[in-house]
Structures are given as structure tokens and as C-alpha cells.
Scaffold this active site. Structure first.
Site, PDB file in Angstrom:
ATOM      1  N   GLU A  87     -49.508 -66.437  -5.776  1.00 29.74           N
ATOM      2  CA  GLU A  87     -49.730 -65.256  -6.627  1.00 29.74           C
ATOM      3  C   GLU A  87     -51.156 -64.771  -6.433  1.00 29.74           C
ATOM      4  O   GLU A  87     -52.114 -65.529  -6.581  1.00 29.74           O
ATOM      5  CB  GLU A  87     -49.490 -65.550  -8.105  1.00 29.74           C
ATOM      6  CG  GLU A  87     -49.759 -64.289  -8.939  1.00 29.74           C
ATOM      7  CD  GLU A  87     -49.299 -64.367 -10.379  1.00 29.74           C
ATOM      8  OE1 GLU A  87     -49.513 -63.390 -11.118  1.00 29.74           O
ATOM      9  OE2 GLU A  87     -48.737 -65.406 -10.766  1.00 29.74           O
ATOM     10  N   ASP A 139     -61.686 -64.836  -2.593  1.00 25.48           N
ATOM     11  CA  ASP A 139     -61.094 -63.600  -2.079  1.00 25.48           C
ATOM     12  C   ASP A 139     -59.725 -63.899  -1.461  1.00 25.48           C
ATOM     13  O   ASP A 139     -59.592 -64.743  -0.577  1.00 25.48           O
ATOM     14  CB  ASP A 139     -62.033 -63.003  -1.029  1.00 25.48           C
ATOM     15  CG  ASP A 139     -61.430 -61.802  -0.320  1.00 25.48           C
ATOM     16  OD1 ASP A 139     -61.642 -61.687   0.898  1.00 25.48           O
ATOM     17  OD2 ASP A 139     -60.766 -60.991  -0.971  1.00 25.48           O
ATOM     18  N   ASP A 162     -55.232 -53.762  -8.825  1.00 25.77           N
ATOM     19  CA  ASP A 162     -56.071 -52.608  -9.158  1.00 25.77           C
ATOM     20  C   ASP A 162     -55.594 -51.393  -8.364  1.00 25.77           C
ATOM     21  O   ASP A 162     -55.555 -51.427  -7.132  1.00 25.77           O
ATOM     22  CB  ASP A 162     -57.523 -52.920  -8.806  1.00 25.77           C
ATOM     23  CG  ASP A 162     -58.502 -51.921  -9.407  1.00 25.77           C
ATOM     24  OD1 ASP A 162     -58.137 -50.732  -9.548  1.00 25.77           O
ATOM     25  OD2 ASP A 162     -59.640 -52.318  -9.716  1.00 25.77           O
ATOM     26  N   LYS A 166     -58.789 -43.173  -7.765  1.00 20.62           N
ATOM     27  CA  LYS A 166     -59.475 -42.080  -7.081  1.00 20.62           C
ATOM     28  C   LYS A 166     -59.193 -42.138  -5.584  1.00 20.62           C
ATOM     29  O   LYS A 166     -59.257 -43.199  -4.969  1.00 20.62           O
ATOM     30  CB  LYS A 166     -60.984 -42.159  -7.336  1.00 20.62           C
ATOM     31  CG  LYS A 166     -61.364 -41.931  -8.792  1.00 20.62           C
ATOM     32  CD  LYS A 166     -62.866 -41.983  -8.981  1.00 20.62           C
ATOM     33  CE  LYS A 166     -63.236 -41.753 -10.450  1.00 20.62           C
ATOM     34  NZ  LYS A 166     -64.697 -41.834 -10.682  1.00 20.62           N
ATOM     35  N   ASP A 198     -47.784 -50.195 -12.191  1.00 18.76           N
ATOM     36  CA  ASP A 198     -47.458 -49.159 -13.175  1.00 18.76           C
ATOM     37  C   ASP A 198     -48.076 -47.818 -12.780  1.00 18.76           C
ATOM     38  O   ASP A 198     -48.170 -46.917 -13.618  1.00 18.76           O
ATOM     39  CB  ASP A 198     -47.898 -49.568 -14.584  1.00 18.76           C
ATOM     40  CG  ASP A 198     -49.369 -49.957 -14.656  1.00 18.76           C
ATOM     41  OD1 ASP A 198     -50.046 -49.969 -13.597  1.00 18.76           O
ATOM     42  OD2 ASP A 198     -49.855 -50.256 -15.762  1.00 18.76           O
ATOM     43  N   THR A 233     -44.871 -58.387 -19.793  1.00 21.59           N
ATOM     44  CA  THR A 233     -46.059 -58.674 -20.588  1.00 21.59           C
ATOM     45  C   THR A 233     -46.150 -57.727 -21.776  1.00 21.59           C
ATOM     46  O   THR A 233     -45.507 -56.671 -21.813  1.00 21.59           O
ATOM     47  CB  THR A 233     -47.326 -58.561 -19.746  1.00 21.59           C
ATOM     48  OG1 THR A 233     -47.553 -57.184 -19.409  1.00 21.59           O
ATOM     49  CG2 THR A 233     -47.226 -59.384 -18.468  1.00 21.59           C
ATOM     50  N   LYS A 234     -47.009 -58.075 -22.730  1.00 24.60           N
ATOM     51  CA  LYS A 234     -47.189 -57.229 -23.906  1.00 24.60           C
ATOM     52  C   LYS A 234     -47.780 -55.872 -23.519  1.00 24.60           C
ATOM     53  O   LYS A 234     -47.444 -54.846 -24.121  1.00 24.60           O
ATOM     54  CB  LYS A 234     -48.072 -57.926 -24.935  1.00 24.60           C
ATOM     55  CG  LYS A 234     -49.459 -58.287 -24.444  1.00 24.60           C
ATOM     56  CD  LYS A 234     -50.243 -59.057 -25.498  1.00 24.60           C
ATOM     57  CE  LYS A 234     -51.621 -59.459 -25.007  1.00 24.60           C
ATOM     58  NZ  LYS A 234     -52.380 -60.237 -26.027  1.00 24.60           N
ATOM     59  N   GLU A 236     -47.285 -54.353 -20.598  1.00 26.84           N
ATOM     60  CA  GLU A 236     -46.195 -53.626 -19.960  1.00 26.84           C
ATOM     61  C   GLU A 236     -45.235 -53.083 -21.012  1.00 26.84           C
ATOM     62  O   GLU A 236     -44.783 -51.934 -20.925  1.00 26.84           O
ATOM     63  CB  GLU A 236     -45.475 -54.561 -18.997  1.00 26.84           C
ATOM     64  CG  GLU A 236     -44.370 -53.907 -18.198  1.00 26.84           C
ATOM     65  CD  GLU A 236     -43.707 -54.889 -17.247  1.00 26.84           C
ATOM     66  OE1 GLU A 236     -42.711 -54.503 -16.619  1.00 26.84           O
ATOM     67  OE2 GLU A 236     -44.185 -56.046 -17.139  1.00 26.84           O
TER      68      GLU A 236
END
Length: 254
Positions: A87, A139, A162, A166, A198, A233-234, A236
Site C-alpha cells: 500500500e 519514498d 495527492d 493545479k 475522489d 472511510t468517514k 469518503e
């Protein structure tokens, strides 16, 4: 005293190199020498709780593996032979904890760079007594490149990376052709790559990039329904209640 500043009463000589690096004032993960790729993250001096700091100090050596530029011996690291799931970017570890608990037959290796998230997941591992979960604070590109041997992963999870919304920052997005090719080479035939986001525009990019990788095949016509093993998740749940979308993509290694 800033919560990002180590307690001067704790002698560095008593701490391992990994713990000293994790508790460094800069809030950075261990150094990544010789890096040429564009990072998908930026180090920030973020907030870290005392509980997370305590977990880093006392549990990092117990539940984490140091980055090393050589293939990981997963059987030795986990004390058993089992399918290995990677993960990338587990955040605070809520989802990682739940998946590892519900899939005890698999080993899970979580990769994260930020101290707060690593500290949070360390606490979860300890409090929930999760034997099949380990952490590498480094990393992800270098971990996959250097520590994961070809065709050894049963699966890869990349949940809500992430989005770098932009346009000028899109080059920092994790899901790029070169990295997907690297991931695909580390997944065993029949294994899977599961991404979720999302951000609709990022989802479309993911679909294009994953679809163009010759070692991967989409399990659906485009986006997949959320599988049972990925808990909602909460955050989401709140987003869906507000009308925000979530897109899952599940590709198989051929």
C-alpha cells in the site's frame, strides 16, 4: 516546545538511526540519495501529536523496516510466507488497519513518508495487535524500484493519492506511465493494482495511464465498484453525502 522537536532529554545515542530520522526536526522521512524522479509529495512541517511521537520513538523499530537498496526478504520480515500486498501512501492508516485485520492470510507492506501518518499507523498496529503489517517510511518510488523484486507482489493499493489539482503540478502525480510500468513489473501474473480517487479528472488520467500499460488489463469496462475489502472511510462517507464522487480502478497483471 514544538511537537516536531525531539525531547532533548532523550539521548540520540539511545535511539536507532531510523527513529532519529523519523523524529528529526525537519519532519522529513529518511534521506533518499541519488533521487532523479519527480517526487509526488512535498515535505511540510505538519502537526504531530504526542501519541504519534511516542509511537515513532517506541514502536518504529518494532513494526517498521528500514529502506535499503536491495530486495526485501518478505518471509524474514513477516516471519512467514504469504501473499504480499503493497500500500502506497496510507495516510493515517485507518483503511490499512481495517484491511490487514480482515485479510489475515495476506502480508501488508505500507509505505508512507510523513511522520504523523507513520506514528498513527504504528499505534494502530500495536493496539490492534496486527501481526501481518509492516511499514517502510521512505519514498515509494525508491521502495518499489529497490526493495521489491520483479513479479513478487500479489497486489498494490494506491488510495486517494495527492491529486495535485493545479495543471502545472500534474507532473507530481504518482500515477504516471513510468511508475505504473515499474509497479506492473513488480506484480506477479494474476495480481492486481487497485487505485481510488475522489478527483474525477485524476480518475480519468488514471484510467488512461493504466489502460496504456501492456502488462495490465482492466477488470471492468472503465471504473470498478468499490470492493468489499476496501472500507469506506468517514471522509469518503461525508464526501459522498455531499455529492462528491469516488472512482475505483482495479487492473490485473497479465
Amino acid at each position: 516546545m514544538s511537537t516536531n522537536t525531539p525531547d532533548p532529554s532523550q539521548s540520540p545515542a539511545l535511539l536507532s538511526d531510523g527513529v532519529q530520522a523519523a523524529l528529526a526536526p525537519s519532519g522529513r522521512a529518511p534521506a533518499s540519495p541519488g533521487t532523479l524522479h519527480i517526487r509526488s509529495f512535498v515535505h511540510r512541517r505538519g502537526h504531530i501529536t504526542q501519541g504519534q511521537r511516542d509511537a515513532l520513538e517506541h514502536l518504529l523499530d518494532k513494526w517498521s523496516l528500514p529502506y535499503a537498496p536491495r530486495p526485501l526478504d518478505a518471509a524474514a520480515a513477516f516471519g512467514r510466507q504469504a501473499p504480499l500486498i503493497l500500500e502506497i501512501g496510507f495516510g493515517m492508516g485507518e483503511t490499512t488497519e481495517k484491511i490487514a485485520l480482515t485479510r489475515p492470510q495476506d502480508n501488508f507492506l505500507g509505505v508512507e513518508v510523513f511522520n504523523a501518518g507513520v506514528g498513527s499507523l504504528l499505534r494502530r498496529i500495536e493496539e490492534s495487535a496486527i501481526p501481518n503489517l509492516r511499514i517502510v517510511q521512505h519514498d515509494a518510488v525508491e521502495v518499489v524500484r529497490d526493495m521489491i523484486a520483479p513479479e513478487t507482489l500479489a497486489g498494490v493499493h494506491v488510495y486517494f493519492p495527492d491529486p495535485w489539482p493545479k495543471k502545472r503540478h500534474h507532473k507530481r502525480r504518482l500515477i504516471q506511465p513510468a511508475f505504473v510500468a515499474l509497479l506492473a513489473s513488480r506484480i506477479a501474473p494474476g495480481g492486481y493494482l487497485h487505485c481510488a480517487t475522489d478527483w474525477q479528472e485524476y480518475a480519468a488520467q488514471m484510467l488512461d495511464v493504466l489502460g496504456a500499460e501492456p502488462l495490465l488489463r482492466n477488470t471492468c469496462a472503465d471504473y470498478a465498484p468499490r470492493p468489499d475489502y476496501r472500507p469506506q472511510t468517514k471522509f469518503e462517507t461525508r464526501g459522498l453525502r455531499l455529492g462528491h464522487g469516488v472512482w475505483d480502478l482495479i487492473f490485473k497483471r497479465i
